[in-house]
Scaffold this motif. Structure first.
Motif, PDB file in Angstrom:
ATOM      1  N   VAL A 208       7.805 -22.214   6.861  1.00 50.65           N
ATOM      2  CA  VAL A 208       7.072 -22.232   5.590  1.00 50.65           C
ATOM      3  C   VAL A 208       5.925 -23.248   5.672  1.00 50.65           C
ATOM      4  CG1 VAL A 208       7.218 -22.879   3.166  1.00 50.65           C
ATOM      5  CG2 VAL A 208       8.937 -21.388   4.156  1.00 50.65           C
ATOM      6  N   ASN A 209       6.236 -24.422   6.238  1.00 53.71           N
ATOM      7  CA  ASN A 209       5.174 -25.422   6.419  1.00 53.71           C
ATOM      8  C   ASN A 209       4.037 -24.870   7.244  1.00 53.71           C
ATOM      9  OD1 ASN A 209       6.574 -27.285   5.000  1.00 53.71           O
ATOM     10  ND2 ASN A 209       7.486 -28.266   6.799  1.00 53.71           N
ATOM     11  N   LEU A 210       4.428 -24.183   8.321  1.00 50.13           N
ATOM     12  CA  LEU A 210       3.430 -23.619   9.224  1.00 50.13           C
ATOM     13  C   LEU A 210       2.561 -22.604   8.481  1.00 50.13           C
ATOM     14  CD1 LEU A 210       2.978 -23.992  12.285  1.00 50.13           C
ATOM     15  CD2 LEU A 210       4.103 -21.802  12.595  1.00 50.13           C
ATOM     16  N   ARG A 211       3.211 -21.752   7.691  1.00 50.91           N
ATOM     17  CA  ARG A 211       2.500 -20.695   6.983  1.00 50.91           C
ATOM     18  C   ARG A 211       1.424 -21.266   6.075  1.00 50.91           C
ATOM     19  NH1 ARG A 211       6.103 -17.996   2.737  1.00 50.91           N
ATOM     20  NH2 ARG A 211       5.517 -19.926   1.694  1.00 50.91           N
ATOM     21  N   ASP A 212       1.748 -22.378   5.394  1.00 54.22           N
ATOM     22  CA  ASP A 212       0.804 -22.938   4.431  1.00 54.22           C
ATOM     23  C   ASP A 212      -0.113 -23.960   5.072  1.00 54.22           C
ATOM     24  OD1 ASP A 212       1.968 -21.379   2.576  1.00 54.22           O
ATOM     25  OD2 ASP A 212       3.318 -22.920   1.821  1.00 54.22           O
ATOM     26  N   SER A 213      -0.189 -23.980   6.379  1.00 50.11           N
ATOM     27  CA  SER A 213      -0.999 -24.990   7.044  1.00 50.11           C
ATOM     28  C   SER A 213      -2.204 -24.358   7.730  1.00 50.11           C
ATOM     29  CB  SER A 213      -0.160 -25.716   8.092  1.00 50.11           C
ATOM     30  OG  SER A 213       0.002 -24.872   9.202  1.00 50.11           O
ATOM     31  N   LYS A 214      -2.962 -25.210   8.345  1.00 48.45           N
ATOM     32  CA  LYS A 214      -4.107 -24.782   9.132  1.00 48.45           C
ATOM     33  C   LYS A 214      -3.687 -23.760  10.194  1.00 48.45           C
ATOM     34  CE  LYS A 214      -6.768 -26.867  12.847  1.00 48.45           C
ATOM     35  NZ  LYS A 214      -7.037 -28.100  13.588  1.00 48.45           N
ATOM     36  N   THR A 215      -2.560 -24.018  10.853  1.00 50.50           N
ATOM     37  CA  THR A 215      -2.098 -23.109  11.901  1.00 50.50           C
ATOM     38  C   THR A 215      -1.791 -21.729  11.330  1.00 50.50           C
ATOM     39  OG1 THR A 215      -1.102 -25.017  12.954  1.00 50.50           O
ATOM     40  CG2 THR A 215      -0.461 -22.871  13.785  1.00 50.50           C
ATOM     41  N   GLY A 216      -1.057 -21.709  10.207  1.00 52.69           N
ATOM     42  CA  GLY A 216      -0.720 -20.438   9.594  1.00 52.69           C
ATOM     43  C   GLY A 216      -1.966 -19.659   9.198  1.00 52.69           C
ATOM     44  N   ALA A 565     -12.696 -28.841  10.528  1.00 54.56           N
ATOM     45  CA  ALA A 565     -12.707 -30.182   9.956  1.00 54.56           C
ATOM     46  C   ALA A 565     -11.316 -30.807   9.917  1.00 54.56           C
ATOM     47  CB  ALA A 565     -13.277 -30.122   8.543  1.00 54.56           C
ATOM     48  N   ASN A 566     -10.304 -29.954   9.908  1.00 58.47           N
ATOM     49  CA  ASN A 566      -8.923 -30.427   9.828  1.00 58.47           C
ATOM     50  C   ASN A 566      -8.438 -30.781  11.226  1.00 58.47           C
ATOM     51  OD1 ASN A 566      -6.174 -30.702   9.494  1.00 58.47           O
ATOM     52  ND2 ASN A 566      -6.017 -29.040   8.029  1.00 58.47           N
ATOM     53  N   ALA A 567      -8.167 -32.074  11.449  1.00 57.33           N
ATOM     54  CA  ALA A 567      -7.881 -32.524  12.812  1.00 57.33           C
ATOM     55  C   ALA A 567      -6.394 -32.574  13.117  1.00 57.33           C
ATOM     56  CB  ALA A 567      -8.499 -33.897  13.037  1.00 57.33           C
ATOM     57  N   THR A 568      -5.547 -32.142  12.185  1.00 58.57           N
ATOM     58  CA  THR A 568      -4.107 -32.265  12.424  1.00 58.57           C
ATOM     59  C   THR A 568      -3.618 -31.199  13.405  1.00 58.57           C
ATOM     60  OG1 THR A 568      -3.724 -30.901  10.484  1.00 58.57           O
ATOM     61  CG2 THR A 568      -3.621 -33.277  10.198  1.00 58.57           C
ATOM     62  N   GLY A 569      -2.495 -31.497  14.079  1.00 58.46           N
ATOM     63  CA  GLY A 569      -1.971 -30.594  15.096  1.00 58.46           C
ATOM     64  C   GLY A 569      -0.777 -29.809  14.602  1.00 58.46           C
ATOM     65  N   VAL A 570      -0.330 -28.884  15.454  1.00 54.28           N
ATOM     66  CA  VAL A 570       0.755 -27.985  15.069  1.00 54.28           C
ATOM     67  C   VAL A 570       2.019 -28.737  14.673  1.00 54.28           C
ATOM     68  CG1 VAL A 570       2.038 -25.976  15.778  1.00 54.28           C
ATOM     69  CG2 VAL A 570      -0.094 -26.511  16.897  1.00 54.28           C
ATOM     70  N   PHE A 571       2.350 -29.792  15.417  1.00 54.46           N
ATOM     71  CA  PHE A 571       3.626 -30.449  15.158  1.00 54.46           C
ATOM     72  C   PHE A 571       3.630 -31.136  13.802  1.00 54.46           C
ATOM     73  CE2 PHE A 571       3.783 -29.855  19.718  1.00 54.46           C
ATOM     74  CZ  PHE A 571       5.021 -29.265  19.828  1.00 54.46           C
ATOM     75  N   SER A 572       2.485 -31.676  13.432  1.00 51.87           N
ATOM     76  CA  SER A 572       2.438 -32.294  12.110  1.00 51.87           C
ATOM     77  C   SER A 572       2.526 -31.222  11.025  1.00 51.87           C
ATOM     78  CB  SER A 572       1.162 -33.119  11.945  1.00 51.87           C
ATOM     79  OG  SER A 572       0.039 -32.290  11.941  1.00 51.87           O
ATOM     80  N   HIS A 573       2.093 -29.979  11.344  1.00 46.55           N
ATOM     81  CA  HIS A 573       2.241 -28.904  10.366  1.00 46.55           C
ATOM     82  C   HIS A 573       3.695 -28.480  10.240  1.00 46.55           C
ATOM     83  CE1 HIS A 573      -2.112 -27.808  11.564  1.00 46.55           C
ATOM     84  NE2 HIS A 573      -2.085 -28.732  10.634  1.00 46.55           N
ATOM     85  N   LEU A 574       4.374 -28.420  11.388  1.00 45.36           N
ATOM     86  CA  LEU A 574       5.760 -27.931  11.378  1.00 45.36           C
ATOM     87  C   LEU A 574       6.654 -28.830  10.543  1.00 45.36           C
ATOM     88  CD1 LEU A 574       6.272 -26.842  15.089  1.00 45.36           C
ATOM     89  CD2 LEU A 574       6.387 -25.388  13.084  1.00 45.36           C
ATOM     90  N   VAL A 575       6.496 -30.151  10.689  1.00 48.67           N
ATOM     91  CA  VAL A 575       7.389 -31.049   9.950  1.00 48.67           C
ATOM     92  C   VAL A 575       6.730 -31.588   8.685  1.00 48.67           C
ATOM     93  CG1 VAL A 575       8.683 -31.691  11.994  1.00 48.67           C
ATOM     94  CG2 VAL A 575       6.675 -33.004  11.370  1.00 48.67           C
ATOM     95  N   LEU A 576       5.496 -31.158   8.419  1.00 47.52           N
ATOM     96  CA  LEU A 576       4.769 -31.558   7.215  1.00 47.52           C
ATOM     97  C   LEU A 576       4.671 -33.086   7.111  1.00 47.52           C
ATOM     98  CD1 LEU A 576       3.363 -30.056   4.906  1.00 47.52           C
ATOM     99  CD2 LEU A 576       5.342 -30.507   3.503  1.00 47.52           C
ATOM    100  N   THR A 577       3.935 -33.679   8.017  1.00 46.06           N
ATOM    101  CA  THR A 577       3.740 -35.128   7.970  1.00 46.06           C
ATOM    102  C   THR A 577       2.779 -35.490   6.840  1.00 46.06           C
ATOM    103  OG1 THR A 577       1.899 -34.959   9.481  1.00 46.06           O
ATOM    104  CG2 THR A 577       4.041 -35.411  10.448  1.00 46.06           C
ATOM    105  N   ASN A 578       2.759 -36.764   6.544  1.00 43.94           N
ATOM    106  CA  ASN A 578       1.844 -37.265   5.530  1.00 43.94           C
ATOM    107  C   ASN A 578       0.407 -36.916   5.862  1.00 43.94           C
ATOM    108  OD1 ASN A 578       2.660 -38.374   3.244  1.00 43.94           O
ATOM    109  ND2 ASN A 578       2.568 -40.523   3.911  1.00 43.94           N
ATOM    110  N   LYS A 579       0.102 -37.066   7.138  1.00 43.67           N
ATOM    111  CA  LYS A 579      -1.250 -36.793   7.601  1.00 43.67           C
ATOM    112  C   LYS A 579      -1.633 -35.339   7.310  1.00 43.67           C
ATOM    113  CE  LYS A 579      -3.116 -37.031  11.890  1.00 43.67           C
ATOM    114  NZ  LYS A 579      -2.894 -37.211  13.317  1.00 43.67           N
ATOM    115  N   ALA A 580      -0.675 -34.447   7.576  1.00 43.48           N
ATOM    116  CA  ALA A 580      -0.945 -33.028   7.350  1.00 43.48           C
ATOM    117  C   ALA A 580      -1.197 -32.773   5.870  1.00 43.48           C
ATOM    118  CB  ALA A 580       0.225 -32.187   7.850  1.00 43.48           C
TER     119      ALA A 580
END
Lengths: 729, 299
Positions: A208-216, A565-580
């Motif tokens: 779900v995190n991935l889906r709503d992220s840059k990666t998704g 412009a979004n510099a976050t990576g896949v792993f931060s998307h998967l676990v939904l870090t603060n940065k993400a």
């Protein structure tokens, strides 16, 4: 429409989700408790009716959990990225047999083998993905089928991989048992249930995190239009391989857990009909829906159990599951995911209307319904229209007995309602266009207010193309064309049909490599640089045939453009870090800013499909603006627009140049548009540069006139221009 | 060395029935691709199911009539798949169409498994029972009959495409549906004709291949995968290419086991073919995707 009404509201759902805020109520806690303690719920009352059922249910729940994982795996690959896999059983098999191999040869027990298997199957899936990079759609399906076939014929029949006799059984070496923490005896199905539950919950959360992220969004963009995805700076190769790896890892994990659960598996469990069964899970779940995949996993596990238990159903499982797959794809493509959403909305509507009716009928209880029904029952059926007259206005139609709840009047009602519905829909569409047109002042400003003296500026060049030559086999499509776009300049490239405009444009944009010549972007040579890197460097573009992502809303379409412009990576998307989360907020703010700037509030939450063409064109430009690319390349932006829309487009371009300082290159065959908008223009004909200069000069150029009108004019003759020339001061 | 070459000759002769069957399948796949722009994943099942029908009918009406019945059934099956699944999903997406044909594949296999089980059976042949030896291997008349009837059918269909009005109409509609429609050709009918032809060819190949090898729901349905590779090698749009591809695929299967080491492993031919398919798809990939894109914009 007032701008304040929808100002800055943004999307309601996704924002809440992306920021991780969700209300937890007692209902949720109770549900979670029930799910976690499910294996230990008292089976006694049920046991008297159905012996042993609770334990079988635990086994089924474990099966359902594995199916759900496989469902996720296919949802991500097939539903989100659009890559069909007909060989998923092979990935599951690789996961299972690798687990067995690790236990047999290297004495590696379960919790350790779990990540190893995930990595191994992710790697193998990515290898298959490399093939998939070259093929799409149908061919990918065949490639995955052949992959499964190879696995079945070779890998799963090799003794070194699957163990003796084509089967492998894992030693009973699990953490804690018999020495260590007894609670963690994984041969206990109930304990294993908790493990599976944790894995599924974790996978679901991550997905779900991935889906709503840059990666998704990158995944959805690739599914919608690879060309557009690349033009927004998305590295399609990387994201396709990533999707394969994630999908393979999930399938491998399912295989790993399957091996732990069953202790021994045979290659028959991973034959290609099983792949179809797995595909059935994803399709019945609705292909794109994670929740649907879980529901379908549970359904398929229940069906498996049912067809195993009931004797006369034996052998029908595949027929029924494949039948479900065919039925869903032919009749209800949304699957269980859409069904669930529909049920929830219906239920809410029903609950609301029920409450309404309840309170509405509260005082109406004074009039007993019986007396009217007994009197006018017959005339009711003969001429319903007449009966409605006295009813009108006085009181709402009442129930008149159990069997006459639906009088014939209904059809008349319906017809009236259809008219009512159809009319506002049309009006709404017109109102929408008007609202968009009036919501920002650049739209209402006069075109002449934007006019500046037209001349070549002496600023730095943003884009330079030198000696571009494109040869297709023996055909010389473009011959030595050079052009430049300088800072804050609007430059046009025109030419009759087939003149080589689009080929030149594509060579500059990177869609095809020029045979000779160089392209420099901000002074750097980008002739051999892939499109997505050019996009990252600051080259935005639109397409002649609009390439928006049809399944997404306008807002989401623009959100895809925040990719670079979004510099976050896949792993931060998967676990939904603060940065993400912060990056996500920033991206949404930026999209809202562009929506404000271009006045797209009224359409922001609408799906792209069904919007008027002129607005789609603006959305596509807005998407390029969101990338913050200083250079905007427009491929025939006026095609398909009427004169009013073209004027509006011209104003938009001026606005972008004036307000944001963008440099714009547009190719067009609409002479009126180009001469009125551009500062400087190039004319190509038959692949060669025919003329260049400020519009007024080019319009008088006899070669250009000849190319457009087909006949050379005697020099000095007054040339009728298509429209009065713009005033040059 | 001489022994090696005689081995090659023997193996090549032994693969003739496979080449024949692949030719028929690959031709059908090509017809369908040209007509509907769909890769018919159900093709293997469309070969397997009529083989069971022939097997079932042989007991009551004799071999020849059963064969004819299976052919008719194959044609009807092709038409039914086109009408019920492929055509209805044309508006949806190529993904949906592919999944749809995969669903048909699964459904036909599931039904066959339900009613005939997964134990392999010996299927009756329409050719006489004799066999003769080549080297130390036996070749049956069925094998030869399969090979030569495949060649004959290939020639027949090429002639139909080249010299008849129907063939011309089918080629027109395959090239440009809309233009053909404007010229008075009903593209739906030519598409249906392509599916019927393909279904009958699949049935023909399926019944004979079952007689030559074994009758088994999975094995027979999967025998179509090499035919996919053959059609891919042929470029998917060309009938002659499909025939040529079938020869390449058949010979690969025959020759690979002769190489020592890896070649002798179980499944080596499949691995070789799979790699071949991946190479072909990688080399032609761009062309395929371009063709697909132009097809989707043209319609």
């Amino acid at each position: 429409m007032a701008r304040t009404a929808t100002e800055r509201t943004g999307p309601s759902g996704p924002t809440e989700r992306a920021t991780g805020i969700r209300r937890v109520t007692a209902k949720h806690i109770l549900l979670a408790w029930l799910i976690v303690y499910f294996p230990w719920l008292p089976g006694r009352p049920l046991n008297t009716i159905l012996p042993d059922v609770p334990f079988a249910w635990v086994v089924d729940a474990n099966l359902a959990a594995r199916y759900a994982l496989i469902g996720f795996s296919l949802v991500i690959l097939t539903g989100w990225v659009g890559q069909i896999s007909l060989g998923h059983a092979a990935f599951v098999g690789i996961g299972a047999f690798t687990t067995g191999l690790l236990a047999r040869e290297f004495d590696i027990p379960f919790p350790v083998s779990f990540p190893i298997v995930a990595v191994v199957s992710a790697g193998i899936a990515a290898l298959l993905g490399i093939v998939a990079l070259r093929v799409r759609g149908l061919y990918l399906a065949v490639a995955t089928l052949i992959f499964a076939w190879i696995c079945d014929a070779y890998l799963f029949s090799s003794a070194w991989f699957v163990g003796e006799g084509g089967a492998t059984s894992i030693k009973n070496r699990v953490i804690g048992h018999p020495e260590g923490i007894t609670k963690f005896d994984l041969s206990n199905k109930r304990v294993l249930y908790l493990v599976l539950l944790a894995v599924v919950a974790g996978a679901w959360y991550a997905a779900v995190n991935l889906r709503d992220s840059k990666t998704g969004r990158a995944f959805f963009a690739i599914r919608g239009s690879e060309m557009a995805a690349v033009s927004l700076g998305i590295d399609v190769i990387k994201y396709k391989l990533l999707a394969f790896a994630i999908s393979g890892a999930l399938a491998g994990i399912a295989g790993n857990l399957m091996m732990i659960d069953l202790r021994s598996v045979t290659p028959v469990l991973f034959q290609f009909n099983v792949s179809l069964f797995f595909l059935g899970i994803a399709v019945v779940g609705g292909v794109t829906s994670l929740g649907g995949a879980v529901a379908a996993g549970v359904l398929f596990a229940a069906l498996t159990e049912l067809f195993f238990r009931v004797d006369f159903l034996e052998g029908w499982l595949d027929i029924v599951t494949i039948g479900l797959l065919l039925g869903v794809i032919l009749g209800y493509p949304g699957g269980l995911g859409a069904f669930g959403r529909a049920v929830v909305t219906r239920f809410r509507a029903f609950r609301a209307s029920f409450a309404d009716r309840f309170w509405a009928n509260w005082p109406g209880a004074q009039t007993p319904p019986d007396d009217e029904a007994s009197g006018s029952g017959e005339s009711d059926e003969v001429d319903p229209a007449v009966v409605e007259e006295p009813n009108d206005g006085a009181s709402p139609p009442r129930r008149r007995g159990l069997f006459r709840r639906r009088p014939a009047r209904r059809s008349i009602d319906l017809a009236g309602r259809i008219e009512e519905i159809a009319e506002p829909a049309m009006k709404e569409m017109e109102a929408l266009e008007e609202a968009v047109a009036e919501s920002l002042n650049w739209r209402t400003m006069d075109l002449s207010e934007f006019q500046l003296p037209k001349r070549r500026s002496s600023r730095k060049p943003v884009l330079e193309a030198e000696g571009i030559t494109v040869r297709f086999g023996g055909l010389l499509a473009v011959d030595d064309v050079s052009l430049a776009v300088r800072e804050k300049e609007i430059v046009g490239l025109i030419g009759p049909n087939g003149a080589g405009k689009t080929t030149t444009f594509n060579a500059i944009a990177g869609m095809n490599e020029p045979t000779a010549g160089t392209v420099r972007l901000f002074g750097e040579d980008v002739t051999r640089v892939p499109v997505h890197v050019r996009a990252q460097m600051g080259m935005g573009r639109t397409f002649q045939l609009i390439q928006l992502f049809p399944q997404l809303t306008v807002f989401e379409n623009l959100l895809v453009a925040t990719h670079v412009a979004n510099a976050t990576g896949v792993f931060s998307h998967l676990v939904l870090t603060n940065k993400a989360i912060l990056a996500e907020r920033e991206a949404r703010d930026r999209v809202n800013m562009v929506i404000d700037l271009l006045g797209l509030h009224d359409v922001a939450q609408r799906p792209v499909a069904g919007l008027p063409f002129g607005i789609l064109r603006q959305v596509e430009i807005a998407r390029a603006v969101v990338t913050e690319s200083p250079l905007l390349m427009l491929d025939e932006p006026a095609s398909g627009l009427d004169n009013a829309e073209t004027d509006e487009l011209a104003k938009l371009l001026y606005y972008l140049r004036g307000e944001l300082g963008m440099s714009i290159l547009l190719i067009e065959h609409d002479v009126r548009m180009v001469t009125s908008v551009t500062d400087y223009m190039y004319v190509v004909n038959r692949g060669q540069l025919l003329a260049e200069g400020v519009p007024a000069d080019v319009q008088r150029n006899p070669d250009v006139i000849a190319a457009y009108l087909g006949e050379p004019e005697p020099a000095g003759a007054s040339t009728p221009s298509p429209k009065p020339e713009p005033a040059t001061r | 060395m001489g022994e090696f070459f005689s081995d090659i000759v023997v193996n090549v002769i032994l693969t003739t029935p496979l080449i024949g069957a692949y030719t028929m399948f690959a031709l059908g796949i090509t017809f369908i691709y040209r007509a509907s722009k769909v890769l018919n994943l159900a093709h293997g099942a469309m070969a397997m199911f009529p083989a069971y029908i022939a097997y079932q009918l042989t007991g009551s009406i004799g071999v020849v009539l059963a064969f004819v019945g299976a052919l008719l059934f194959g044609g009807a099956l092709g038409l039914a798949v086109e009408r019920t699944v492929v055509r209805r999903l044309r508006q949806a997406s190529p993904t949906a169409q592919t999944v749809g044909t995969a669903g048909v594949l699964g459904m036909l296999i599931a039904v066959a498994v339900r009613f005939w089980g997964t134990s392999p059976r010996r299927a009756p042949s329409i050719f006489p029972d004799g066999k003769f030896s080549v080297g130390n291997s036996l070749v049956t008349y069925t094998d030869l009959g399969l090979f030569f009837s495949a060649l004959g059918l290939a020639v027949l269909f090429l002639a139909i495409f080249k010299y008849t009005d129907l063939g011309l109409a089918m080629r027109c509609a395959a090239d440009n549906r809309r233009a053909a429609w404007l010229m008075g050709i009903d593209p739906d009918r030519t598409t249906a004709a392509a599916w019927i032809f393909a279904g009958m060819l699949a049935a023909f190949g399926g019944v004979l291949l079952a007689a030559s090898t074994i009758l088994h729901p999975y094995v027979l349905a999967l025998q179509v995968l090499p035919a996919f590779v053959a059609a891919l090698i042929g470029g998917l749009e060309s009938e002659t290419g499909a025939v040529g591809g079938s020869f390449i695929v058949g010979l690969t299967i025959g020759i690979v086991p002769l190489f020592g080491g890896i070649g002798e492993e179980v499944g080596a031919p499949q691995v070789a073919l799979g790699l071949l398919a991946f190479v072909v798809m990688s080399v032609r990939g761009r062309r395929f995707s371009v063709a697909e894109a132009s097809a989707s914009t043209a319609l």
